[in-house]
Design an enzyme around this catalytic site. Structure first.
Site, PDB file in Angstrom:
ATOM      1  N   HIS A  26       0.877  -1.186   0.000  1.00  0.00           N
ATOM      2  CA  HIS A  26       0.000   0.000   0.000  1.00  0.00           C
ATOM      3  C   HIS A  26       0.912   1.234   0.000  1.00  0.00           C
ATOM      4  CE1 HIS A  26      -3.417   2.478   0.527  1.00  0.00           C
ATOM      5  NE2 HIS A  26      -3.746   2.227   1.782  1.00  0.00           N
ATOM      6  N   HIS A  52      -2.743  -2.267  -9.800  1.00  0.00           N
ATOM      7  CA  HIS A  52      -3.644  -1.642  -8.840  1.00  0.00           C
ATOM      8  C   HIS A  52      -4.916  -2.465  -8.765  1.00  0.00           C
ATOM      9  CE1 HIS A  52      -6.005   1.442  -6.818  1.00  0.00           C
ATOM     10  NE2 HIS A  52      -4.852   1.987  -6.495  1.00  0.00           N
ATOM     11  N   ASP A  78       2.521   5.426  -7.086  1.00  0.00           N
ATOM     12  CA  ASP A  78       3.812   5.328  -6.415  1.00  0.00           C
ATOM     13  C   ASP A  78       4.996   5.196  -7.359  1.00  0.00           C
ATOM     14  OD1 ASP A  78       3.045   5.514  -3.734  1.00  0.00           O
ATOM     15  OD2 ASP A  78       2.208   3.505  -3.835  1.00  0.00           O
TER      16      ASP A  78
HETATM   17  N1  ACO Z   1       4.323  -7.033 -10.792  1.00  0.00           N
HETATM   18  C1  ACO Z   1       4.166  -8.225 -11.376  1.00  0.00           C
HETATM   19  N2  ACO Z   1       3.021  -8.894 -11.443  1.00  0.00           N
HETATM   20  C2  ACO Z   1       1.951  -8.329 -10.866  1.00  0.00           C
HETATM   21  C3  ACO Z   1       2.016  -7.070 -10.224  1.00  0.00           C
HETATM   22  C4  ACO Z   1       3.262  -6.420 -10.203  1.00  0.00           C
HETATM   23  N3  ACO Z   1       3.409  -5.228  -9.616  1.00  0.00           N
HETATM   24  N4  ACO Z   1       0.797  -6.739  -9.738  1.00  0.00           N
HETATM   25  C5  ACO Z   1      -0.009  -7.755 -10.056  1.00  0.00           C
HETATM   26  N5  ACO Z   1       0.690  -8.715 -10.757  1.00  0.00           N
HETATM   27  C6  ACO Z   1       0.154  -9.946 -11.348  1.00  0.00           C
HETATM   28  C7  ACO Z   1      -0.098 -11.003 -10.298  1.00  0.00           C
HETATM   29  O1  ACO Z   1       1.019 -11.841 -10.109  1.00  0.00           O
HETATM   30  C8  ACO Z   1      -1.285 -11.714 -10.903  1.00  0.00           C
HETATM   31  O2  ACO Z   1      -0.798 -12.534 -11.958  1.00  0.00           O
HETATM   32  P1  ACO Z   1      -1.419 -14.016 -12.187  1.00  0.00           P
HETATM   33  O3  ACO Z   1      -2.841 -13.777 -12.599  1.00  0.00           O
HETATM   34  O4  ACO Z   1      -0.569 -14.632 -13.234  1.00  0.00           O
HETATM   35  O5  ACO Z   1      -1.315 -14.705 -10.855  1.00  0.00           O
HETATM   36  C9  ACO Z   1      -2.087 -10.617 -11.555  1.00  0.00           C
HETATM   37  O6  ACO Z   1      -1.114  -9.608 -11.904  1.00  0.00           O
HETATM   38  C10 ACO Z   1      -3.161 -10.019 -10.664  1.00  0.00           C
HETATM   39  O7  ACO Z   1      -2.540  -9.597  -9.462  1.00  0.00           O
HETATM   40  P2  ACO Z   1      -3.229  -9.565  -8.035  1.00  0.00           P
HETATM   41  O8  ACO Z   1      -2.172  -9.712  -6.984  1.00  0.00           O
HETATM   42  O9  ACO Z   1      -4.386 -10.520  -8.011  1.00  0.00           O
HETATM   43  O10 ACO Z   1      -3.821  -8.093  -8.027  1.00  0.00           O
HETATM   44  P3  ACO Z   1      -4.377  -7.370  -6.748  1.00  0.00           P
HETATM   45  O11 ACO Z   1      -5.475  -6.515  -7.235  1.00  0.00           O
HETATM   46  O12 ACO Z   1      -4.706  -8.348  -5.661  1.00  0.00           O
HETATM   47  O13 ACO Z   1      -3.137  -6.525  -6.240  1.00  0.00           O
HETATM   48  C11 ACO Z   1      -1.594  -4.772  -5.964  1.00  0.00           C
HETATM   49  C12 ACO Z   1      -2.981  -5.162  -6.466  1.00  0.00           C
HETATM   50  C13 ACO Z   1      -1.399  -5.263  -4.516  1.00  0.00           C
HETATM   51  C14 ACO Z   1      -1.466  -3.257  -5.971  1.00  0.00           C
HETATM   52  C15 ACO Z   1      -0.534  -5.422  -6.898  1.00  0.00           C
HETATM   53  O14 ACO Z   1      -0.716  -4.969  -8.228  1.00  0.00           O
HETATM   54  C16 ACO Z   1       0.892  -5.154  -6.426  1.00  0.00           C
HETATM   55  O15 ACO Z   1       1.392  -5.892  -5.568  1.00  0.00           O
HETATM   56  N6  ACO Z   1       1.571  -4.114  -6.987  1.00  0.00           N
HETATM   57  C17 ACO Z   1       2.896  -3.749  -6.560  1.00  0.00           C
HETATM   58  C18 ACO Z   1       2.816  -2.966  -5.268  1.00  0.00           C
HETATM   59  C19 ACO Z   1       2.332  -1.551  -5.485  1.00  0.00           C
HETATM   60  O16 ACO Z   1       2.795  -0.848  -6.376  1.00  0.00           O
HETATM   61  N7  ACO Z   1       1.418  -1.126  -4.615  1.00  0.00           N
HETATM   62  C20 ACO Z   1       0.879   0.245  -4.643  1.00  0.00           C
HETATM   63  C21 ACO Z   1      -0.546   0.241  -5.035  1.00  0.00           C
HETATM   64  S1  ACO Z   1      -1.149   1.893  -5.113  1.00  0.00           S
HETATM   65  C22 ACO Z   1      -1.372   2.317  -3.508  1.00  0.00           C
HETATM   66  O17 ACO Z   1      -1.544   1.535  -2.617  1.00  0.00           O
HETATM   67  C23 ACO Z   1      -1.342   3.696  -3.216  1.00  0.00           C
END
Ligand code: ACO
Length: 445
Positions: A284, A323, A380
């Site tokens: 987050h 996201h 971010d």
């Molecule tokens: N890098 C690589 N792969 C990713 C990323 C990423 N940053 N984000 C999601 N994926 C992939 C997952 O592995 C998944 O792949 P799969 O279907 O093959 O298993 C798919 O994309 C869906 O991902 P989820 O984890 O189900 O997406 P969710 O909606 O639960 O998570 C989150 C969202 C936590 C923001 C995620 O995208 C992430 O971890 N991003 C990196 C951290 C980040 O930048 N957070 C800031 C968010 S903005 C904020 O909070 C202000």
């Protein structure tokens, strides 16, 4: 089934079409049920009537991470994640960044309308005149180790504020609620700056009421021996825009934490401390720190392909990408990106990480792995580069997020208290453990 982006807020016009009923047949019993659809949503409690027999608890819905569950009605922030739209009280974020200020946006979020000139000057005056913290808060902060994480200090200090303002626990008193809102927005930068100075072993700088909200914050961070700190107006403005961009984002993890704790009728300082705690996490608010560390680890543009390969193999995540709600370019990321150069110019610094970030974004947006999963830069991805250029240490980036998000947390908390449907947040579970076991005495284990 209606195909709608998650996290939407519906207009009155489209609501009419979405209302109706859902016919459900329980194939276990052959019974039919009509479930009401309102605002494109069914009520989870309507499923409880679906039972196999009288002893059955009834059907529950299962939604880990609340990916498809609306927890409240809200009129504060509208997001259309598919189209990359973000609006506060109906006003697009781009317009707010162009014409408004952070404090005006805070007023808009909390009071529901743009302030008149008189309302705004009163609001700014009140916030400016509540920036001081009790001296005991200062001593309290002095008790942390020199290398304490600024988010840990912020979390503890915001929680501690509730003990200094016990009257805030009278959450039914509108005056107390407003007072807590002003105090929290006013004191957050002071506590954040003290936490930063603490980590450097520097004396704390007291607020300067002549300066703007962001100008004063820069002064509390960076003032040294000069009699009066004069903030660079370009940096003051860039920080103000960053604060607008972080002010609210509807029911994210930290806001939901504030609402959950607030639903127990805890005081607002305690509820906001819960928001700070949730924001601390790297998925987050901590993601901006993780982005910079990632760029530093990548080290140079040549290493990007290898890095992306490890991401695609699932060994790590591309931080600052993806996201829960945006399945398109996060509109906040676009605005921040457009200000990076400006800040670097004002500080006269060169960011060794900017080229890596730009190339990384380009390659990821060209790569099927990321496009097929609709992974785009989020707020971010570029914010850390600006914070770094401003001279903020990496560890303090998440604190920079917590300061402006405070107005969103308070707006959501106040809205929640007025909600006639408010009940204590208390999810259900599917129990998977053993039952009716006997206690085994120690000697028999
Ligand atoms: N890098 C690589 N792969 C990713 C990323 C990423 N940053 N984000 C999601 N994926 C992939 C997952 O592995 C998944 O792949 P799969 O279907 O093959 O298993 C798919 O994309 C869906 O991902 P989820 O984890 O189900 O997406 P969710 O909606 O639960 O998570 C989150 C969202 C936590 C923001 C995620 O995208 C992430 O971890 N991003 C990196 C951290 C980040 O930048 N957070 C800031 C968010 S903005 C904020 O909070 C202000």
């Amino acid at each position: 089934m209606t195909q709608e982006p998650q996290g939407r807020s519906d207009s009155a016009a489209s609501t009419v079409q979405k209302d109706g009923t859902l016919s459900v047949t329980d194939n276990r019993t052959g019974r039919n049920y009509d479930i009401e659809i309102k605002d494109g949503t069914v009520r989870a409690m309507d499923f409880r009537q679906i039972k196999v027999d009288e002893d059955d608890f009834g059907l529950m819905t299962y939604d880990p991470g609340y990916t498809n569950t609306a927890s409240c009605r809200s009129a504060i922030t509208y997001i259309d994640g598919e189209r990359g739209i973000l609006q506060h009280r109906g006003i697009p974020i781009e317009e707010l960044c162009e014409h408004s200020t952070y404090l005006e946006v805070a007023y808009l979020l909390i009071h529901g309308h743009l302030p008149t000139e008189e309302e705004l000057s009163r609001w700014v005056y009140d916030i400016t005149h509540h920036t001081y913290v009790h001296e005991n808060i200062k001593s309290f902060m002095g008790g942390f180790r020199h290398d304490a994480h600024p988010m840990g200090i912020l979390l503890a200090s915001v929680g501690a504020l509730s003990t200094f303002y016990p009257e805030a626990s009278d959450i039914d008193d509108e005056e107390q609620r407003n007072m807590a809102a002003i105090r929290l927005i006013a004191k957050m930068p002071t506590i954040a700056a003290f936490a930063y100075r603490h980590s450097l072993g520097l004396p704390y700088v007291y607020p300067d009421n002549d300066l703007s909200y962001t100008g004063n914050f820069l002064s509390m961070l960076f003032k040294m021996a000069e009699p009066k700190y004069e903030p660079d107006p370009r940096l003051e403005k860039a920080l103000d825009i960053l604060f607008i961009l972080h002010a609210d984002h509807e029911q994210n993890a930290s806001t939901s934490a504030v609402r959950t704790v607030g639903s127990t009728r805890a005081d607002p300082y305690t509820a906001v401390a819960a928001g700070v705690a949730a924001l601390y996490g790297p998925l987050h608010g901590g993601a901006n720190v993780a982005v910079l560390k990632m760029l530093q680890r990548i080290g140079s543009v040549e290493n990007i392909p290898d890095f992306l390969e490890t991401v695609k193999q699932g060994k790590e995540r591309l931080m600052g990408f993806g996201h829960r709600v945006y399945k398109n370019y996060d509109p906040r990321a676009r605005i921040i990106k457009s200000h990076v150069d400006e800040v670097l110019e004002a500080t006269g610094k060169e960011s060794p990480w900017l080229d890596i970030a730009i190339e990384l974004e380009k390659r990821a947006l060209d790569d099927e792995y990321f496009t097929s999963r609709k992974l785009y830069p989020n707020v971010d991805f570029y914010s850390g580069l600006i914070y770094e250029a401003l001279g903020i240490p990496t560890e303090a980036f998440t604190v920079m997020f917590a300061i402006p998000r405070t107005s969103g947390w308070i707006a959501q908390w106040m809205e929640m208290l007025r909600d006639p449907e408010l009940r204590i947040a208390r999810p259900r579970q599917i129990y998977t453990g053993p039952r009716d076991q006997r206690y085994v005495p120690m000697s028999e284990r």
